[in-house]
Design a protein around this motif. Structure first.
Motif, PDB file in Angstrom:
ATOM      1  N   ILE A  44     -18.116   2.645   6.817  1.00 39.71           N
ATOM      2  CA  ILE A  44     -18.487   3.730   5.920  1.00 39.71           C
ATOM      3  C   ILE A  44     -19.812   3.350   5.275  1.00 39.71           C
ATOM      4  CG2 ILE A  44     -17.829   4.991   3.844  1.00 39.71           C
ATOM      5  CD1 ILE A  44     -14.924   4.461   4.599  1.00 39.71           C
ATOM      6  N   TYR A  76      -4.379   9.146  10.211  1.00 40.91           N
ATOM      7  CA  TYR A  76      -4.833  10.151  11.165  1.00 40.91           C
ATOM      8  C   TYR A  76      -4.860  11.500  10.469  1.00 40.91           C
ATOM      9  CZ  TYR A  76      -3.851   6.582  14.623  1.00 40.91           C
ATOM     10  OH  TYR A  76      -3.856   5.415  15.341  1.00 40.91           O
ATOM     11  N   ARG A  96     -11.287   8.648   0.874  1.00 47.39           N
ATOM     12  CA  ARG A  96     -11.200   7.672  -0.213  1.00 47.39           C
ATOM     13  C   ARG A  96     -11.374   6.240   0.286  1.00 47.39           C
ATOM     14  NH1 ARG A  96      -7.526  11.622  -1.652  1.00 47.39           N
ATOM     15  NH2 ARG A  96      -5.744  10.648  -0.683  1.00 47.39           N
ATOM     16  N   GLY A  97     -12.422   6.045   1.033  1.00 47.99           N
ATOM     17  CA  GLY A  97     -12.753   4.684   1.454  1.00 47.99           C
ATOM     18  C   GLY A  97     -11.998   4.203   2.670  1.00 47.99           C
ATOM     19  N   ARG A  98     -11.110   5.014   3.185  1.00 44.95           N
ATOM     20  CA  ARG A  98     -10.442   4.607   4.419  1.00 44.95           C
ATOM     21  C   ARG A  98     -10.930   5.501   5.547  1.00 44.95           C
ATOM     22  NH1 ARG A  98      -4.160   3.508   4.069  1.00 44.95           N
ATOM     23  NH2 ARG A  98      -4.618   2.676   6.129  1.00 44.95           N
ATOM     24  N   ILE A  99     -11.049   4.882   6.708  1.00 42.21           N
ATOM     25  CA  ILE A  99     -11.525   5.664   7.844  1.00 42.21           C
ATOM     26  C   ILE A  99     -10.329   6.332   8.515  1.00 42.21           C
ATOM     27  CG2 ILE A  99     -12.668   5.548  10.089  1.00 42.21           C
ATOM     28  CD1 ILE A  99     -14.406   3.339   8.923  1.00 42.21           C
ATOM     29  N   SER A 157     -14.968   2.659  -3.749  1.00 40.97           N
ATOM     30  CA  SER A 157     -15.591   3.508  -2.731  1.00 40.97           C
ATOM     31  C   SER A 157     -15.458   4.963  -3.123  1.00 40.97           C
ATOM     32  CB  SER A 157     -14.925   3.282  -1.382  1.00 40.97           C
ATOM     33  OG  SER A 157     -14.937   1.922  -1.089  1.00 40.97           O
ATOM     34  N   GLU A 158     -14.300   5.291  -3.653  1.00 42.66           N
ATOM     35  CA  GLU A 158     -14.064   6.665  -4.063  1.00 42.66           C
ATOM     36  C   GLU A 158     -15.003   7.032  -5.203  1.00 42.66           C
ATOM     37  OE1 GLU A 158     -10.148   9.369  -4.947  1.00 42.66           O
ATOM     38  OE2 GLU A 158      -9.951   7.250  -4.493  1.00 42.66           O
ATOM     39  N   THR A 166      -8.924   8.885  11.520  1.00 40.72           N
ATOM     40  CA  THR A 166      -9.251   9.443  12.828  1.00 40.72           C
ATOM     41  C   THR A 166      -8.693  10.861  12.904  1.00 40.72           C
ATOM     42  OG1 THR A 166      -9.014   7.232  13.704  1.00 40.72           O
ATOM     43  CG2 THR A 166      -9.143   9.002  15.297  1.00 40.72           C
ATOM     44  N   GLU A 197      -2.459   3.010  10.262  1.00 38.22           N
ATOM     45  CA  GLU A 197      -3.711   3.730  10.427  1.00 38.22           C
ATOM     46  C   GLU A 197      -3.529   5.161   9.940  1.00 38.22           C
ATOM     47  OE1 GLU A 197      -6.711   2.846  11.869  1.00 38.22           O
ATOM     48  OE2 GLU A 197      -6.081   0.768  12.169  1.00 38.22           O
ATOM     49  N   MET A 218       0.823  -1.211   0.000  1.00 38.21           N
ATOM     50  CA  MET A 218       0.000   0.000   0.000  1.00 38.21           C
ATOM     51  C   MET A 218       0.852   1.254   0.000  1.00 38.21           C
ATOM     52  SD  MET A 218      -3.456   0.013   1.687  1.00 38.21           S
ATOM     53  CE  MET A 218      -4.675  -0.666   0.656  1.00 38.21           C
ATOM     54  N   SER A 260     -14.129  10.990  13.193  1.00 37.82           N
ATOM     55  CA  SER A 260     -13.538  10.185  12.127  1.00 37.82           C
ATOM     56  C   SER A 260     -14.157  10.610  10.806  1.00 37.82           C
ATOM     57  CB  SER A 260     -13.750   8.699  12.389  1.00 37.82           C
ATOM     58  OG  SER A 260     -15.102   8.437  12.641  1.00 37.82           O
ATOM     59  N   LEU A 261     -13.408  10.415   9.735  1.00 38.74           N
ATOM     60  CA  LEU A 261     -13.895  10.820   8.427  1.00 38.74           C
ATOM     61  C   LEU A 261     -13.466   9.794   7.388  1.00 38.74           C
ATOM     62  CD1 LEU A 261     -11.343  12.732   6.736  1.00 38.74           C
ATOM     63  CD2 LEU A 261     -11.561  13.552   9.081  1.00 38.74           C
ATOM     64  N   ASN A 262     -14.111   9.899   6.261  1.00 39.97           N
ATOM     65  CA  ASN A 262     -13.858   8.951   5.184  1.00 39.97           C
ATOM     66  C   ASN A 262     -12.944   9.607   4.165  1.00 39.97           C
ATOM     67  OD1 ASN A 262     -13.976   7.396   2.896  1.00 39.97           O
ATOM     68  ND2 ASN A 262     -16.204   7.397   2.724  1.00 39.97           N
ATOM     69  N   THR A 281     -17.336  12.623  11.835  1.00 43.01           N
ATOM     70  CA  THR A 281     -18.324  11.970  12.677  1.00 43.01           C
ATOM     71  C   THR A 281     -17.801  12.004  14.105  1.00 43.01           C
ATOM     72  OG1 THR A 281     -18.879  10.502  10.874  1.00 43.01           O
ATOM     73  CG2 THR A 281     -19.538   9.801  13.068  1.00 43.01           C
ATOM     74  N   ARG A 282     -18.613  12.504  14.996  1.00 43.22           N
ATOM     75  CA  ARG A 282     -18.184  12.551  16.388  1.00 43.22           C
ATOM     76  C   ARG A 282     -18.007  11.141  16.947  1.00 43.22           C
ATOM     77  NH1 ARG A 282     -21.425  15.678  20.707  1.00 43.22           N
ATOM     78  NH2 ARG A 282     -23.246  15.266  19.432  1.00 43.22           N
ATOM     79  N   ILE A 283     -17.059  10.959  17.774  1.00 46.64           N
ATOM     80  CA  ILE A 283     -16.906   9.665  18.435  1.00 46.64           C
ATOM     81  C   ILE A 283     -17.169   9.867  19.914  1.00 46.64           C
ATOM     82  CG2 ILE A 283     -15.399   7.709  18.892  1.00 46.64           C
ATOM     83  CD1 ILE A 283     -13.822   8.600  16.406  1.00 46.64           C
ATOM     84  N   ILE A 312      -7.564  14.196  14.780  1.00 45.64           N
ATOM     85  CA  ILE A 312      -7.056  14.591  16.088  1.00 45.64           C
ATOM     86  C   ILE A 312      -6.805  16.089  16.079  1.00 45.64           C
ATOM     87  CG2 ILE A 312      -5.067  14.382  17.648  1.00 45.64           C
ATOM     88  CD1 ILE A 312      -4.939  11.486  16.856  1.00 45.64           C
ATOM     89  N   GLU A 324      -4.783  -7.979  -1.664  1.00 44.88           N
ATOM     90  CA  GLU A 324      -4.452  -6.560  -1.591  1.00 44.88           C
ATOM     91  C   GLU A 324      -4.964  -5.825  -2.824  1.00 44.88           C
ATOM     92  OE1 GLU A 324      -0.363  -4.230  -1.053  1.00 44.88           O
ATOM     93  OE2 GLU A 324      -0.712  -5.838   0.368  1.00 44.88           O
ATOM     94  N   GLY A 380     -21.118   7.522   2.093  1.00 40.90           N
ATOM     95  CA  GLY A 380     -19.746   7.950   2.314  1.00 40.90           C
ATOM     96  C   GLY A 380     -19.449   8.424   3.721  1.00 40.90           C
ATOM     97  N   VAL A 436     -18.942   8.216   7.804  1.00 42.31           N
ATOM     98  CA  VAL A 436     -18.406   7.235   8.743  1.00 42.31           C
ATOM     99  C   VAL A 436     -19.367   7.123   9.920  1.00 42.31           C
ATOM    100  CG1 VAL A 436     -16.455   6.709  10.247  1.00 42.31           C
ATOM    101  CG2 VAL A 436     -16.075   7.897   8.091  1.00 42.31           C
ATOM    102  N   GLU A 483     -26.356  12.278  15.629  1.00 39.30           N
ATOM    103  CA  GLU A 483     -25.267  11.422  15.175  1.00 39.30           C
ATOM    104  C   GLU A 483     -25.873  10.084  14.780  1.00 39.30           C
ATOM    105  OE1 GLU A 483     -22.067  12.195  14.935  1.00 39.30           O
ATOM    106  OE2 GLU A 483     -22.272  14.183  15.837  1.00 39.30           O
TER     107      GLU A 483
END
Lengths: 160, 889
Positions: free
Chosen positions: B580, A99, A63-66, B228-229, A68, A97, A1, A59-61, A47-49, A70, B218, B584, B586, B471
């Motif tokens: 997600i 961030y 491109r398809g990855r979550i 997803s994009e 976090t 991960e 990746m 947290s936010l999206n 999105t509030r956690i 900060i 992978e 889109g 989260v 939320e």
């Protein structure tokens, strides 16, 4: 990746002419090595956690990855920014991960030379010293190199 | 081509390629046990599969190869280039045969005796080297003569190790020249086959490859990210489209929309497969096995449509096959033996797959003989895995775990099916590699059950999307039982006992959890108390504990891919992951287990936490108690589960009938009883009443004030001397009287329990032994059972029960608590199974009736499992089990 592609070598603080993404928090200039940065975002909806530590902005999206988010201000123990200031975000990857580090504003990418690098002055605010890799002397101001690994250190965060 | 065959070909070819590499590695590091066991497993798998597919030639070649490797693994042979060469020859032969097999779908004719001879000779060298006395060289010579020709030169180690043998080996070495004349005869034939096979082999390989390709996960993962994009962009476009009424883009965008949706679905599908795919070849294998072993085997498969991530599926496929094979081979007995132990001729292997609490559970159970603990003990000792002293301190459960160690097999004979000690360790390794766990439960004479638990991290689940304080959250659909809309006007409204919200739902009080409060979402969204009475209640189930989650809105259900949360957030127990959504955004996935735990309900204990459970048990069980005041100032409490409803009765509507105060309630007369003897209720005002219900009868217990609902352990400190009370306990830090509900019920209807008994009509003086460490439950249950016509004996723990058994007492049924100090319910069940009372039905009472708990109980020997407080269930269960026994007798 992408992590493999971008995984920087460990010690670039002393790499001559290394480029740093600069940003400001509470008027202080900071820098993160450019190879650590995945992306720079304008403010986006998070999105509030619930129940998370206060510095976790959500947290936010990406491109398809979550990712976090900060809030670096809170992480550094600084007061919250005013409601009318919209933060920007620098996306970094740490241990697989993503961030998103929320900062006040993101500046340009600067090449910095070793000659201007200094260790943290021992009198630096302990909270800042903990996350600082060192200081660069620029014309007219000082740049603090942010240690992303320590900033995102889980154990440390928990303790903080 | 037969799907099974083509799969076998693809897999075996892959395996062979891997083996070549591994063997060379082994030659370089002859002492690496890991490489060696890898090789051994692969060859074993090839051999085993050949046997099932009816490929005798391949099987015999692989078997011979495996024998050699077995010796190497057991340290009887030292790896030498000679041995490796021979094994590689063996692999080449397998490859040749496979080539023809792929082309013609039939095993080619051919003679492998020369190769097998060479392989056997290597083994025999060991045997004879150890055993053959010096005066028998002639025999050895005969055996080795032909095959050794090629290997013996390289095989110096063997020769050196066994000086006695040297002469034997040396002698055949002399006629080497003569022997070398022979191989040319064999080799052309060998080459012939190879030549013959080569072109077809290449052709065939591509044919099979065309039908299925293996794609790096992978790559799929990246593809999914891209999709997803794409979905996000599509959504933005659609958003723009909605704002612009008339545009030329409308049609192409709609088209794009559909294509993207299909693409997304397709990419998701590439990763998900029903577990049934991994099971597809099992029926055939079981059938062939049952023929081969002369057993009758039935394979039952449940939950075949449970979806699994492809990668996970691939990894558990082989372990599953292996375990089913093991069950058929070792687990199930032959018909004669089954008949002797009173079972039907046909053994059953049951496969079960389902989602549970963020995991996929796969169970493989058989009703065979169970594990033989003594054999495992003996084997563990002889293998040096453990010593006597350690062994003495181990439970049977721990001893069983030895079968997961490498090289551990208790099968007496090495068959082509199993018994080489390869297997369970591989199974465990594979499962642990994907972060799963495997558990084993076995009862001698009743069968074994393996439970595989695989994390859901990559799996898709259906989730209910809810909103709370603006939320959104996802709740796994599996734990949702129903949705209730609550409003102050409708039949369902949220009521409060002090600050605890509850809901009346079908004659039960459902404890509620306010998500807003639980998640601390109140900041800035302070809503008036009245507004809070409206909302949706998601009724969730954890084990047998039902509770409602108050949310603001309920959206749709959506298929979601569970992703783990960032490490910083992992200690928030309320979330099991995040995901997600289609638009889109989260959202966090709520974990009902975590919510139940956070709101005080004890966590559903896991089998693995038995030790932990034992510790917490000492601290007492948590029970929901309704605390109220009546008469004097001392707080009083009853278990909430016994209360059907809380009502407020208008005292003006109270009538008098037959000297008793009654109120019309739901078209019937409900007697009102008071805590104090003879106290008349006031003439007007409103009176809080606890309603106890049983079928269509109700009784109201008039109280002064309902104080609170608390979660606390119930430990009766003082036994009551007053009638109507069981005793006193410290609840929420105050001395509280625990009310004997049975007393008040009989006060209202003198025949309350008696009528019940008649209705059930099954008591008939049958003798019941009630085992429970809590005096509260003993006091609650005993009168209840007596009222139902049973003769009840109570004891406070397992050892007392066993003592009664030894004393020669007889009972028709035993009702036992699970969690008790000393001998617990499970242990009691196990011990009872081995003695005089083995045929007495055993009903378990428990407060955590989770499916896994129940399964464990059933395996320990409990006939039935009943949640504590569920009076009707207990009576029904007793009724059923006793009539079963009668029916059987």
């Amino acid at each position: 990746m992408s992590q493999d592609r971008r995984q920087p070598n460990t010690d670039h603080a002393h790499e001559d002419g290394a480029e740093y993404v600069t940003f400001r928090i509470a008027k202080q200039l900071f820098g993160i090595h450019v190879l650590k940065v995945q992306d720079v975002l304008n403010h986006c909806k998070t999105t509030r956690i619930p129940l998370a530590p206060p510095e976790i902005a959500g947290s936010l999206n990406l491109r398809g990855r979550i990712v976090t988010a900060i809030d670096v201000r809170l992480r550094l123990g600084l007061p919250m920014r005013n409601a009318d200031e919209t933060p920007m975000s620098i996306v970094v990857e740490n241990e697989g991960e993503l961030y998103s580090l929320m900062v006040d504003s993101v500046g340009e990418v600067l090449p910095l030379t070793n000659g201007s690098w200094e260790r943290n002055p021992p009198t630096l605010d302990p909270r800042l010293r903990e996350y600082s890799e060192g200081i660069y002397r620029l014309d007219g101001e000082l740049l603090v190199v942010l240690d992303v690994n320590r900033l995102l250190d889980y154990g440390g965060l928990k303790a903080a | 081509m037969d799907e099974l065959l083509s799969e076998f070909l693809t897999e075996t070819n892959e395996g062979l390629g891997f083996l070549d590499v591994e063997l060379v590695k082994l030659e370089q590091n002859p002492n690496d046990p890991e490489i060696l066991s890898n090789i051994f497993r692969l060859v074993h798998t090839i051999k085993g599969t050949c046997g099932f597919l009816g490929l005798p030639r391949l099987e015999s070649v692989a078997h011979a190869g495996e024998n050699v490797l077995g010796r190497v693994r057991d340290g009887e042979l030292v790896v030498t280039p000679g041995i490796v060469t021979t094994v590689l020859d063996c692999l080449d032969r397998i490859r040749e045969i496979l080539g023809v097999l792929e082309a013609t779908e039939a095993e080619p004719e051919g003679d492998d005796s020369e190769l097998i001879g060479r392989l056997d000779a290597i083994c025999e060298q060991v045997d004879s080297g150890e055993l053959a006395p010096a005066d028998e060289p002639a025999e050895v010579e005969v055996e080795i003569e032909e095959p050794v020709a090629e290997t013996v030169e390289d095989d110096k180690v063997v020769a050196l190790e066994t000086p006695v043998h040297e002469t034997a080996a040396a002698e055949p070495a002399k006629p080497t020249k003569a022997a070398k004349v022979e191989p040319p005869v064999a080799e052309p034939a060998h080459a012939d086959v190879a030549e013959h096979a080569a072109p077809e082999h290449a052709a065939k390989e591509s044919a099979v490859a065309n039908q299925s390709i293996r794609v790096n996960v992978e790559l799929l993962e990246n593809l999914m990210t891209m999709v997803s994009e794409l979905v996000l962009t599509r959504n933005q476009l659609l958003q723009i489209l909605r704002q612009q009424k008339e545009t030329d883009f409308a049609a192409p965008l709609q088209r794009l929309n559909h294509v993207v949706s299909e693409l997304q679905e397709g990419v998701m599908k590439t990763r998900m497969q029903p577990i049934g795919n991994a099971w597809a070849k099992l029926p055939r294998i079981v059938r062939d096995l049952s023929l081969e072993l002369g057993k009758k085997v039935e394979l039952v498969m449940n939950g075949a449509d449970t979806e699994l991530d492809r990668q996970v599926l691939e990894l558990i496929k082989d372990p599953l096959t292996h375990m089913v094979r093991n069950s058929a081979d070792h687990g199930l007995e032959d018909p004669a033996e089954r008949r002797r132990s009173g079972k039907s001729d046909t053994g059953t292997i049951t496969l079960n797959a389902y989602h549970e609490g963020g995991h996929i559970i796969i169970e493989i159970a058989d009703d065979g003989r169970g594990l033989n603990i003594d054999k495992i003990k003996a084997k563990a000792l002889s293998n040096g895995v453990t010593n006597e002293a350690e062994m003495a301190g181990m439970s049977d459960q721990q001893i069983m775990q030895f079968i997961f160690k490498a090289g551990f097999s208790t099968a007496e004979k090495v068959t082509s099916v199993s018994g080489r000690g390869v297997g369970m360790d591989v199974v465990r390794t594979n499962i642990e590699r994907i972060g799963g766990t495997i558990e084993l439960n076995s009862i001698t004479g009743r069968g074994s059950k393996f439970t595989i638990k695989i994390p859901l991290t990559l799996a898709i689940v259906s989730a209910l999307i809810v909103e709370c304080a603006e939320e959104r959250f996802a709740i796994p659909q599996l734990s949702v039982i129903e949705l209730v809309r609550a409003s102050s006007k409708s039949e369902h409204r949220i009521e409060r006992i002090k600050d605890t919200p509850v809901l009346r739902l079908r004659n039960r009080l459902l404890p509620l959890v306010n998500l807003r409060e639980l998640l601390g979402l109140d900041n800035g969204f302070e809503v008036s108390a009245n507004d809070r009475r409206d909302g949706f209640i998601v009724v969730a189930q954890v084990g047998t504990y039902n509770f409602g989650i108050i949310v603001d809105r309920v959206f749709d259900t959506e298929e979601i891919v569970v992703k783990p949360v960032a490490p910083i957030l992992r200690d928030i127990a309320l979330f099991s992951g995040n995901t997600i959504l289609g638009d889109g955004s989260v959202v966090m996935i709520l974990d009902p287990n975590g919510i139940a735990a956070a709101t005080g309900e004890i966590t559903v204990s896991d089998d693995r936490q038995v030790q932990k459970g034992a510790r917490s048990r000492k601290e007492g069980e948590q029970v929901s108690l309704l605390v109220f005041r009546s008469g004097d100032t001392a707080p009083k409490a009853v278990p909430l589960a016994l209360v059907a409803r809380l009502e407020e009765v208008d005292l003006a509507s109270v009538e008098s009938s037959n000297g008793q105060q009654v109120v019309q309630y739901r078209g019937q007369l409900m007697p009102l009883v008071s805590m104090e003897e003879g106290r008349r209720l006031a003439a007007e005002g409103r009176q809080p009443v606890l309603v106890f219900a049983d079928r269509d009868r109700h009784v109201g217990l008039a109280v002064d004030e309902i104080v609170d609902i608390v979660q606390d352990r119930l430990k009766i400190e003082l036994t009551a001397e007053r009638t109507g009370f069981i005793g006193s306990a410290v609840i929420a830090g105050k001395a509280t009287d625990i009310v004997d509900t049975g007393f008040f019920l009989t006060k209202a209807y003198s025949d309350w329990f008696g009528a019940e008994g008649e209705r059930m009509g099954d008591g008939n003086g049958k003798r019941i032994l009630l085992v429970d460490d809590s005096p509260f439950f003993r006091n609650l249950m005993a009168p209840l059972l007596q009222a139902a016509g049973y003769e009840v004996t109570t004891v406070s723990d397992g050892s007392e029960a066993l003592a009664l058994c030894e004393a020669g007492e007889e009972f028709d049924a035993i009702v036992s608590d699970i969690e008790m100090p000393g001998i617990d319910g499970f242990e009691l069940a196990r011990q009872l199974r081995d003695n005089r009372w083995s045929s007495v039905p055993l009903v378990a009472l428990t407060s955590h009736a989770s499916p896994s708990h129940m399964a464990r109980g059933r395996e320990a020997g409990f006939t039935d499992y009943v949640a504590k407080f569920d009076r009707n269930a207990l009576l029904t269960s007793l009724h059923d089990t006793l009539s079963d026994v009668r029916g059987a007798a």
